[in-house]
Motif scaffolding. Structure first.
Motif, PDB file in Angstrom:
ATOM      1  N   UNK A 272       0.833  -1.212   0.000  1.00  0.00           N
ATOM      2  CA  UNK A 272       0.000   0.000   0.000  1.00  0.00           C
ATOM      3  C   UNK A 272       0.866   1.259   0.000  1.00  0.00           C
ATOM      4  N   UNK A 273       1.982   1.203   0.710  1.00  0.00           N
ATOM      5  CA  UNK A 273       2.903   2.342   0.728  1.00  0.00           C
ATOM      6  C   UNK A 273       3.510   2.563  -0.657  1.00  0.00           C
ATOM      7  N   UNK A 274       3.847   1.477  -1.330  1.00  0.00           N
ATOM      8  CA  UNK A 274       4.406   1.583  -2.679  1.00  0.00           C
ATOM      9  C   UNK A 274       3.383   2.177  -3.632  1.00  0.00           C
ATOM     10  N   UNK A 275       2.140   1.716  -3.521  1.00  0.00           N
ATOM     11  CA  UNK A 275       1.087   2.235  -4.401  1.00  0.00           C
ATOM     12  C   UNK A 275       0.898   3.736  -4.191  1.00  0.00           C
TER      13      UNK A 275
ATOM     14  N   UNK B 280      -0.271  -2.615 -10.814  1.00  0.00           N
ATOM     15  CA  UNK B 280      -0.655  -3.745  -9.965  1.00  0.00           C
ATOM     16  C   UNK B 280       0.306  -4.915 -10.153  1.00  0.00           C
ATOM     17  N   UNK B 281       0.668  -5.202 -11.394  1.00  0.00           N
ATOM     18  CA  UNK B 281       1.597  -6.309 -11.670  1.00  0.00           C
ATOM     19  C   UNK B 281       2.975  -6.020 -11.096  1.00  0.00           C
TER      20      UNK B 281
ATOM     21  N   UNK C 243       2.847  -6.635  -7.395  1.00  0.00           N
ATOM     22  CA  UNK C 243       2.796  -8.070  -7.121  1.00  0.00           C
ATOM     23  C   UNK C 243       4.169  -8.734  -7.273  1.00  0.00           C
ATOM     24  N   UNK C 244       5.028  -8.143  -8.096  1.00  0.00           N
ATOM     25  CA  UNK C 244       6.348  -8.728  -8.331  1.00  0.00           C
ATOM     26  C   UNK C 244       7.354  -8.386  -7.238  1.00  0.00           C
ATOM     27  N   UNK C 245       6.986  -7.513  -6.314  1.00  0.00           N
ATOM     28  CA  UNK C 245       7.934  -7.074  -5.288  1.00  0.00           C
ATOM     29  C   UNK C 245       8.246  -8.182  -4.280  1.00  0.00           C
ATOM     30  N   UNK C 246       7.235  -8.924  -3.874  1.00  0.00           N
ATOM     31  CA  UNK C 246       7.460  -9.976  -2.876  1.00  0.00           C
ATOM     32  C   UNK C 246       8.451 -11.035  -3.370  1.00  0.00           C
TER      33      UNK C 246
END
Length: 279
Positions: free
Chosen positions: A164-167, A183-184, A187-190
């Motif tokens: 959420x912070x990144x968004x 969004x993609x 999702x790739x950060x984790x």
């Protein structure tokens, strides 16, 4: 009167040069560990045989340059010798050491490498080193600013933050007609955090790919190192190998910056302004 042959003198000279080179490697590693380092880890990081490393330590202890704690068995720079090797633990000395690490990383990977940081919502390329395969090409100017969602370093540096912070950080700057790609990216950060490196293919330039690893200081990614090249050389098949090279290099930089921080008492030992960059 007996005289040594030129061949024997050459052998003695090469042997002496080899010992000096090993001693310098040992000192470089020890100087980044203000609280000391054990023999086995020191030998591994300096890439010096353990027996040779022990002899170097003993000699430098006799000269008052190194000190080994009898209880912890950890070796560190002696107080009296800090003036000799302390140049590494200055901002200028550390920047030179980082450039050396980038040079070694380019040699190991065969590609161009760089050192970045996140400033606000931008990735700032602070340094770069041309790889051996870039002959006939021109490197992009540094410093330069790049969108984090188009770089492996951006992915690497943001992978430790809450999604959420990144968004919230990126949304005001992201192309509004392509938000599904944001969004993609998030999702790739984790996976990037779990694997220890990030990989990006054809994002910043269609025919370019890169891998990056974060420089962790107190488990916080302050900076990142990257390896970049064309997509026909950086592929899914060798991304893991290149990622490990980036991780190893980032670990070396983290040790340097941690030592510099302890000497200077600064939270961010290297900043854009310290390299002569102003925005």
């Amino acid at each position: 009167m007996a005289t040594s042959s030129p061949r024997a003198s050459d052998r003695d000279q090469k042997k002496g040069d080899g010992l000096l080179n090993r001693a310098v490697k040992v000192l470089r590693v020890v100087s980044t560990y203000p609280n000391g380092i054990g023999l086995s880890e020191l030998a591994r990081l300096a890439e010096v045989p353990k027996a040779s490393c022990f002899r170097i330590i003993s000699t430098l202890e006799d000269e008052g340059i190194l000190f080994t704690d009898e209880d912890t068995k950890r070796t560190r720079i002696s107080i009296g010798a800090l003036s000799i090797v302390g140049g590494l633990l200055t901002e200028g000395g550390t920047l030179r050491a980082i450039r050396d690490i980038l040079s070694d990383l380019s040699e190991a990977s065969g590609e161009t490498t760089g050192f970045d940081m996140l400033q606000g919502s931008d990735v700032v390329v602070l340094m770069q080193n041309a790889g051996p395969s870039i002959i006939g090409q021109t490197l992009k100017q540094t410093p330069r600013i790049q969108p984090p969602w188009l770089t492996s370093t951006g992915k690497s540096l943001l992978s430790y933050r809450d999604p959420d912070e990144v968004r919230a950080l990126l949304l005001p700057h992201y192309p509004q007609d392509n938000l599904n790609q944001l969004d993609l990216f998030i999702e790739s950060l984790e996976p990037a955090r779990v694997h220890g490196y990030a990989w990006l293919y054809g994002a910043l330039e269609r025919d370019a790919a890169s891998v990056a690893a974060p420089v962790l200081i107190d488990e916080v990614p302050k900076y990142a190192l990257w390896i970049g090249g064309p997509t026909y050389r950086i592929t899914p098949e060798n991304a893991r190998q290149l990622g490990q090279l980036a991780i190893d290099a980032a670990t070396k930089v983290a040790r340097l910056l941690t030592a510099l921080r302890e000497v200077q008492g600064l939270n961010d030992p290297i900043s854009a302004s310290s390299i002569g960059i102003g925005f």
